[in-house]
Design a protein around this motif. Structure first.
Motif: not given
Length: 594
Positions: A244-250, A252-258
């Motif tokens: 679950r933590r790994q999915a949350q990090l991924e 979050m990275k997608k939101r920052i890149a967007e």
């Protein structure tokens, strides 16, 4: 078989067994001699005795059977049968035989009853056989018969009706099996074969034993029981939390890149990365197999160089490089199509003209083009212009001649339009020579004994210029050297000129200038000698010293004829193109020819 006296020995008669007497000899008169008076009486006494013994044995067997069953022998024992009457002396021979058969039957019944009384009657047991010889005789290869096949041994088939029911010969339960089976004394004394394999200690001591190919029964492998491994409490809960933590990090990275893409930051980063120069690696990939270290500082120690070591990538074997295509192959012209025969060419022309005519007729039908006037010739005047030719043949003939002349002029004009001009022909030739030179530069070197004839010098220079060749012509008092370089087609044409077309033995006289005055070259280049006579050039020759291919041109243009009085001057001219070795080659060939 005969005895000493010659009498034949025969089997003794049953009546005379006890007396062991021979059979009476037959008299010559045909009737037997009278026997002893006591013979028949003795035989009768024997039969009665045997019958009595058989009955006694039978009674004893019945008594044992009744005792084993638990009954009283008095009640179970039947009343003895009355004894048969004593045999009279006059008993016939048939009666004696019947009495003997009865006695033998009684003995057989007694023996069968004794064998049947051996196993206990109330329990089902595995049959035990006292007579080992009988068991082996009934089966092959010393193997006993199945217990179901030995039922006829335990009881008599004739006299056992109602005495005892047939019982199974094997144990039906584990409780009824005997713990100790009686073994005959003969079998107990007989040594048995040991079928057990060698022990583990014996196998370890044997140096020739291979456990890999041995049988599984011979080499028992210890079986290790696996222990139960229980999962710790909370193990899968921790794994799920990590996922679950790994999915949350991924996410979050997608939101920052967007967000960065929307703000235009990503483009600026890409532009900056494009101008960044990557740092060189500590060790290049082609040196990793030769240096034992993480950077080039390790080569200071000769021990870190993997050149002569066994693990070096440099070996005694030859590594052939990858073959590259020659650069001139890309300039090879495409293969020309196969030439057509005259019939095929005429067929194609006929088909092409027919297609053009059909197209023109279609345009005329549609009104796009006017109809062409009829083509009138002298051969078809009467067919095309019949009435007019009859009315005024002179005017018609003049008209036909005028049309023929117009068609001829038109044809010649079209040919003149298609013909190239002088400048176009020069450009076309130059283009072809450039394409020829792009395929590869070829060089040829010629040695000429004498260039006293001015026409020879003119032809050498003029053809070199026309073939777009570069090079030089060195004129020396002892020899003359011509070096040309250019495309393959031009070099071949120049080679034919130098070796075949020019007659080097010809001497045409002194050359003149444009004013008509004779030229005054050096004395050794003059076609006349000191006496004013033409020089003898009958021994003059032209030799091809060397030809081959070069990477590029050594001369920028055709330098023309250069007069060199000494070898040093000739070498200076050739040294600029780094071809002074050809002068040495020409001198050595001159010496060898001399």
């Amino acid at each position: 078989m005969a005895d000493v006296s010659g009498n034949v020995l025969k089997r003794p008669h049953p009546e005379d067994e006890d007396n062991n007497a021979q059979k009476r000899s037959r008299s010559n008169n045909g009737s037997p001699l009278p026997g002893a008076s006591g013979g028949p009486a003795a035989g009768k006494v024997d039969i009665e005795k045997m019958v009595a013994e058989a009955r006694a044995k039978a009674e004893a067997v019945r008594a044992r059977l009744q005792a084993a069953r638990g009954g009283t022998p008095s009640s179970a024992t039947p009343s003895p049968s009355p004894a048969p009457p004593a045999a009279s002396p006059a008993m016939s021979r048939l009666e004696q035989m019947k009495a003997r058969v009865a006695a033998a039957t009684g003995r057989a019944n007694a023996a069968a009853q004794q064998r049947a009384a051996a196993p206990p009657p109330l329990t089902y047991q595995t049959p035990q056989y006292d007579d080992e010889g009988l068991q082996k005789a009934r089966g092959g290869l010393d193997v006993g018969l199945h217990p179901a096949l030995l039922s006829d041994i335990g009881q008599d088939a004739r006299g056992s009706k109602g005495r005892q029911a047939m019982q199974p010969k094997f144990a039906t339960t584990m409780a009824n099996r005997r713990t100790e089976s009686p073994v005959p004394a003969a079998e107990a004394k007989k040594p048995q074969l040991d079928l057990s394999g060698p022990s583990i200690e014996e196998m370890k001591k044997n140096p020739y034993f291979d456990p890999n190919i041995g049988s599984k029964n011979v080499v028992p492998k210890p079986r290790h029981s696996r222990q139960l491994i229980f999962n710790q409490k909370g193990k899968y809960i921790q794994q799920a939390a990590a996922l679950r933590r790994q999915a949350q990090l991924e996410e979050m990275k997608k939101r920052i890149a967007e967000r960065a893409r929307q703000a235009g930051i990503d483009e600026d980063l890409d532009v900056e990365k494009a101008f960044l120069v990557p740092a060189p690696p500590a060790v290049e990939w082609w040196d990793e197999g030769l240096v034992n270290g993480s950077d080039y500082s390790a080569i200071d120690d000769p021990k870190n160089l993997k050149i002569d070591t066994p693990d070096s990538i440099i070996t005694i074997y030859i590594q052939h490089p990858v073959l590259l295509d020659p650069p001139q192959d890309k300039h090879i012209p495409p293969q020309k199509p196969m030439y057509l025969t005259p019939k095929e060419q005429a067929k194609l022309r006929r088909q092409r003209r027919m297609a053009d005519l059909k197209e023109q007729q279609a345009k005329i039908r549609l009104g796009l083009e006017p109809a062409p006037p009829p083509k009138v010739k002298k051969s078809n005047i009467m067919r095309v212009l019949g009435e007019e030719a009859v009315k005024d043949p002179t005017a018609v003939e003049a008209r036909v001649n005028r049309e023929i002349a117009e068609r001829k002029e038109k044809h010649e004009a079209m040919n003149e339009e298609r013909k190239l001009t002088k400048e176009q022909r020069r450009e076309k030739l130059a283009t072809q020579q450039e394409k020829d030179a792009e395929k590869g530069i070829y060089v040829s070197v010629y040695r000429i004994d004498s260039l006293a004839n001015g026409r020879h010098r003119f032809k050498i220079s003029k053809n070199a210029e026309q073939q777009a060749l570069t090079g030089v012509c060195i004129m020396h008092p002892r020899l003359n050297l011509v070096i040309v370089e250019g495309g393959g087609h031009s070099i071949n044409a120049y080679k034919k000129l130098m070796l075949n077309r020019i007659d080097w033995t010809e001497n045409a006289g002194p050359s003149t200038t444009s004013d008509g005055q004779p030229q005054t070259p050096a004395s050794w280049l003059s076609p006349e000698d000191e006496k004013g006579q033409l020089k003898d050039l009958s021994q003059n020759t032209c030799t091809l010293l060397w030809e081959g291919q070069e990477k590029a041109r050594a001369f920028r243009k055709w330098l023309g004829a250069r007069v060199c009085e000494t070898d040093a001057q000739a070498k200076d001219v050739l040294a600029r193109a780094k071809m002074e070795n050809f002068w040495i080659l020409a001198k050595s060939s001159k010496t060898a020819a001399a």
